[in-house]
Write a protein that holds these residues in place. Structure first.
Motif, PDB file in Angstrom:
ATOM      1  N   ASN A 117       0.848  -1.195   0.000  1.00 53.34           N
ATOM      2  CA  ASN A 117       0.000   0.000   0.000  1.00 53.34           C
ATOM      3  C   ASN A 117       0.882   1.243   0.000  1.00 53.34           C
ATOM      4  N   ILE A 118       0.617   2.141  -0.953  1.00 53.57           N
ATOM      5  CA  ILE A 118       1.441   3.341  -1.123  1.00 53.57           C
ATOM      6  C   ILE A 118       0.543   4.573  -1.182  1.00 53.57           C
ATOM      7  N   SER A 119       0.938   5.611  -0.469  1.00 48.18           N
ATOM      8  CA  SER A 119       0.237   6.896  -0.603  1.00 48.18           C
ATOM      9  C   SER A 119       1.250   8.025  -0.588  1.00 48.18           C
ATOM     10  N   LEU A 120       0.928   9.096  -1.306  1.00 43.34           N
ATOM     11  CA  LEU A 120       1.762  10.302  -1.357  1.00 43.34           C
ATOM     12  C   LEU A 120       0.954  11.476  -0.831  1.00 43.34           C
ATOM     13  N   SER A 121       1.618  12.369  -0.108  1.00 41.25           N
ATOM     14  CA  SER A 121       0.917  13.516   0.459  1.00 41.25           C
ATOM     15  C   SER A 121       1.835  14.726   0.509  1.00 41.25           C
ATOM     16  N   ASP A 122       1.233  15.901   0.286  1.00 41.52           N
ATOM     17  CA  ASP A 122       1.980  17.153   0.432  1.00 41.52           C
ATOM     18  C   ASP A 122       2.063  17.577   1.892  1.00 41.52           C
ATOM     19  N   ASP A 123       1.221  16.980   2.724  1.00 41.94           N
ATOM     20  CA  ASP A 123       1.170  17.300   4.156  1.00 41.94           C
ATOM     21  C   ASP A 123       1.721  16.125   4.951  1.00 41.94           C
ATOM     22  N   PRO A 124       2.896  16.282   5.593  1.00 48.11           N
ATOM     23  CA  PRO A 124       3.506  15.177   6.345  1.00 48.11           C
ATOM     24  C   PRO A 124       2.611  14.643   7.467  1.00 48.11           C
ATOM     25  N   GLU A 125       1.656  15.465   7.902  1.00 52.20           N
ATOM     26  CA  GLU A 125       0.771  15.053   8.999  1.00 52.20           C
ATOM     27  C   GLU A 125      -0.469  14.319   8.505  1.00 52.20           C
TER      28      GLU A 125
ATOM     29  N   LEU B 113      -2.138  11.461   5.597  1.00 50.20           N
ATOM     30  CA  LEU B 113      -1.897  10.442   4.579  1.00 50.20           C
ATOM     31  C   LEU B 113      -2.644  10.770   3.292  1.00 50.20           C
ATOM     32  N   GLY B 114      -2.042  10.403   2.164  1.00 49.75           N
ATOM     33  CA  GLY B 114      -2.711  10.576   0.889  1.00 49.75           C
ATOM     34  C   GLY B 114      -3.630   9.395   0.608  1.00 49.75           C
ATOM     35  N   THR B 115      -4.191   9.339  -0.578  1.00 46.62           N
ATOM     36  CA  THR B 115      -5.068   8.235  -0.974  1.00 46.62           C
ATOM     37  C   THR B 115      -4.238   6.981  -1.222  1.00 46.62           C
ATOM     38  N   LYS B 116      -4.681   5.898  -0.625  1.00 47.28           N
ATOM     39  CA  LYS B 116      -3.925   4.644  -0.672  1.00 47.28           C
ATOM     40  C   LYS B 116      -4.171   3.894  -1.974  1.00 47.28           C
ATOM     41  N   VAL B 117      -3.082   3.432  -2.581  1.00 51.49           N
ATOM     42  CA  VAL B 117      -3.144   2.562  -3.763  1.00 51.49           C
ATOM     43  C   VAL B 117      -2.424   1.261  -3.424  1.00 51.49           C
ATOM     44  N   GLU B 118      -3.027   0.146  -3.801  1.00 50.13           N
ATOM     45  CA  GLU B 118      -2.465  -1.165  -3.486  1.00 50.13           C
ATOM     46  C   GLU B 118      -1.860  -1.799  -4.734  1.00 50.13           C
TER      47      GLU B 118
ATOM     48  N   VAL C 216      -6.921   7.973  -7.251  1.00 50.48           N
ATOM     49  CA  VAL C 216      -8.103   7.171  -6.958  1.00 50.48           C
ATOM     50  C   VAL C 216      -7.685   5.917  -6.209  1.00 50.48           C
ATOM     51  N   GLN C 217      -8.402   5.593  -5.143  1.00 53.76           N
ATOM     52  CA  GLN C 217      -8.121   4.368  -4.413  1.00 53.76           C
ATOM     53  C   GLN C 217      -8.360   3.179  -5.335  1.00 53.76           C
ATOM     54  N   SER C 218      -7.332   2.361  -5.498  1.00 56.38           N
ATOM     55  CA  SER C 218      -7.434   1.275  -6.475  1.00 56.38           C
ATOM     56  C   SER C 218      -6.436   0.170  -6.172  1.00 56.38           C
ATOM     57  N   THR C 219      -6.601  -0.913  -6.905  1.00 56.24           N
ATOM     58  CA  THR C 219      -5.653  -2.028  -6.859  1.00 56.24           C
ATOM     59  C   THR C 219      -4.957  -2.111  -8.208  1.00 56.24           C
ATOM     60  N   ARG C 220      -3.632  -2.222  -8.184  1.00 54.28           N
ATOM     61  CA  ARG C 220      -2.851  -2.248  -9.406  1.00 54.28           C
ATOM     62  C   ARG C 220      -1.890  -3.436  -9.371  1.00 54.28           C
TER      63      ARG C 220
END
Length: 473
Positions: free
Chosen positions: A194-202, A204-209, A241-245
Motif C-alpha cells: 500500500n502506497i500513498s503520497l501527500s503534500d502534508d507530512p501530517e 496520509l494521501g489516498t492509498k493505492v495497493e 483514486v483508491q485502487s488495486t494495481r
C-alpha cells in the motif's frame, strides 16, 4: 518540496507443513492440478475443520523471530465473500484475535538501522489458484486450505529501497526459522503493498495497493514506479483514486486492475466449528527456547568467530545455504578470509553460471577447504588454484588433480636458487638495471624465473631469494 511517501506491506507466507490448515490433504508444490484436495477444504456439507498443530507451532516461531507478543488464546473467524478461488464461500482467518502483534523488523538504510513495526501476524488458509487463458479460467484447488500467516506492517516505510529491505529482512528471518521456504517465484511468499503520497507530512494521501509481487527486485521496481506515477499525476493536478494495481515488468509500470469504492464488508463472525484453544504456556516456551539461530545472531557470530568484515559476513548470512556451506568449509580451512573469498566469489559465480545453488553444489566442503589450504601453504599458486577448482567442481580431489597435472609448486630453496642463478647469468643487463635503482628489473626477472619453472616456482619464496641473490651480485 518532495511529497511524503508512506508505505505499508501485507505479506502472505505459506507455512512449511506437510498437510493443510484444517484438513489432512497434502501440501506439495508442483503436483498435478486438483490431486491434493479434501472435502473439508472444498467446503462439502457436513465436514468439520481440525486445526493443524504444526501450523500453530510454525506461527509461534514466526511471531517469536519477529519480536511479536503471542496471544495464547487461539480463536478463528469467518471472512465471508464469494470468489471463484474460494470454494467454501468464506475463508477461516483470525480477524479479531491474531496470534501475534506489536513486533518489528530491523532493516539497513542509507541513514543506518531502522525499525519497521509489525502490527499483527495472523493464521489463515490459502485460496485456490486461478489460471486465466483464452479458453476460460481454470482453477487448481491444490492450494486451497494451505496454512498461511499474514504479516501486516505499520506504515513505517518511506521509499522503494526501504520496502525492498523490509521484505528481504522478513524473508531471510522466516527462512532461517524454517517457517517457510519463502519462494516468491512459486507463490509461497506474496506481497501486497500500500502506497500513498501527500503534500502534508501530517496527513496520509489516498492509498493505492499493488498486488502479488513475486521477487524482491520487483518490490523495489514496482514501488518506485508507483511513486513516480502518483507524483506525475499530482503534479498535473489529477486526483489519486483508491485502487488495486499490478506491476507490469515489460513496461516497468503499474497497471490498473480495479477501483475501490470503499472498504468491503466481509461480515466477519467467530468461526462456529472451531472452539477457542488455550495454548499451553510450557509448549510455547519449548518452541521459543529451541528456536534456530536468527540471521542477525549469525552475522555477529561470523564476525567474532571467523574475524570476517561486515561485508563478507553479510553476504554469507543473506543466503542461509551459502552460510551453512561456509561453516562446513571452515571445519577444515585455515584462513577464514580466503575461504570466504572462494565461497562468495568463484564458487557462487560457478553455481550461478551453471544454474545451480548451494543446495545442489557438486563440490564438497572438504574439497574447497583443502583447495584453500593448498594455496595458503604455497603448494600451488592462486592461478593454479583456479585451474584445480574447475576439476573440483566436477567432483575431483584437489590433491589428485595437482599430482596428475604435475602442478606442485617448487618450494625447495636449493632448486629455486639454482634456477634463479641460471636466469641471472642469462640476464646481466637486468642485474645492472637493478643496481641502478630500476626496480622494474625485479618484475622482469621474476617473470623469467616463472617461465623457466613452467609456473611451478613458489612466487613468494622465489621473489625473496631473487632479491637476495641480486644483492649479492
Amino acid at each position: 518540496m518532495p511529497r511524503e511517501v508512506t508505505i505499508g506491506i501485507e505479506i502472505h507466507c505459506e507455512l512449511k507443513t506437510k498437510t493443510k490448515m484444517f484438513s489432512g490433504a497434502l501440501v506439495a508444490f508442483g503436483d498435478p492440478a486438483n490431486t491434493n484436495t479434501s472435502v473439508i477444504d472444498l467446503g462439502h456439507p457436513g465436514t468439520l475443520p481440525c486445526v493443524n498443530k504444526e501450523a500453530v507451532r510454525l506461527a509461534i516461531k514466526a511471531c517469536t523471530g519477529l519480536h511479536c507478543t503471542i496471544d495464547p488464546l487461539v480463536k478463528f473467524d469467518r471472512k465471508n465473500y464469494y470468489y471463484s478461488d474460494l470454494p467454501k464461500g468464506f475463508q477461516i482467518t483470525q480477524q479479531f484475535h491474531p496470534i501475534g502483534k506489536d513486533g518489528y523488523v530491523l532493516i539497513q538504510t542509507d541513514e543506518g538501522e531502522k525499525k519497521v513495526r509489525i502490527e499483527r501476524i495472523h493464521m489463515e488458509e490459502d485460496t485456490a489458484k486461478q489460471f486465466h487463458k483464452d479458453t476460460g479460467t481454470y482453477i487448481d484447488f491444490n492450494r486451497a486450505g494451505t496454512p498461511l500467516v499474514e504479516i501486516v506492517s505499520r506504515p513505517d516505510m518511506h521509499s522503494a529501497a526501504e520496502a525492498a529491505a523490509y521484505v528481504e529482512a522478513l524473508r531471510r528471518t522466516l527462512f532461517y526459522l524454517n517457517v517457510s521456504d519463502v519462494k516468491m517465484e512459486e507463490g509461497s511468499m506474496r506481497c501486497d503493498i500500500n502506497i500513498s503520497l501527500s503534500d502534508d507530512p501530517e496527513k496520509l494521501g489516498t492509498k493505492v495497493e499493488i498486488k502479488n509481487l513475486n521477487s524482491i527486485a520487483n518490490v523495489q521496481k514496482a514501488v518506485q514506479a508507483e511513486i513516480e506515477r502518483q507524483n506525475a499525476a499530482l503534479d498535473a493536478g489529477e486526483e489519486i483514486v483508491q485502487s488495486t494495481r499490478r506491476y507490469d515488468e515489460p513496461t516497468k509500470s503499474t497497471v490498473l486492475m480495479r477501483k475501490k469504492e470503499g472498504n468491503v464488508d466481509y461480515k466477519y463472525f467467530p468461526e462456529p466449528n472451531i472452539f477457542p484453544i488455550r495454548l499451553d504456556e510450557k509448549w510455547i516456551e519449548e518452541i521459543q527456547n529451541s528456536l534456530e539461530e536468527l540471521p542477525e545472531q549469525r552475522l555477529e557470530r561470523f564476525k567474532k568467530q571467523f574475524g570476517l568484515n561486515d561485508y563478507d559476513a553479510s553476504v554469507l548470512v543473506n543466503d542461509r545455504d551459502m552460510a551453512d556451506f561456509y561453516e562446513s568449509v571452515m571445519a577444515d580451512a585455515k584462513d577464514a578470509k580466503k575461504a570466504a573469498n572462494w565461497v562468495i566469489g568463484d564458487l557462487s559465480a560457478w553455481l550461478n553460471k551453471n544454474g545451480l545453488n548451494f543446495t545442489k553444489n557438486p563440490a564438497s566442503a572438504k574439497a574447497i577447504a583443502r583447495l584453500v589450504n593448498l594455496i595458503e601453504e604455497g603448494t600451488i599458486s592462486g592461478k593454479q588454484g583456479k585451474e584445480v577448482f574447475e576439476d573440483v567442481m566436477q567432483g575431483a580431489d584437489p590433491d589428485q588433480v595437482i599430482k596428475d597435472k604435475g602442478m606442485q609448486q617448487m618450494s625447495d630453496d636449493g632448486a629455486l636458487l639454482e634456477l634463479i642463478n641460471t636466469v641471472l647469468d642469462q640476464n646481466p643487463k637486468s642485474i645492472e638495471d637493478f643496481k641502478n635503482g630500476k626496480n622494474r628489473a625485479v618484475g622482469f626477472l621474476m617473470g623469467q624465473v616463472m617461465k623457466a619453472s613452467k609456473c611451478q616456482a613458489n612466487p613468494k619464496k622465489a621473489n625473496g631469494l631473487l632479491v637476495q641473490e641480486l644483492n649479492k651480485r
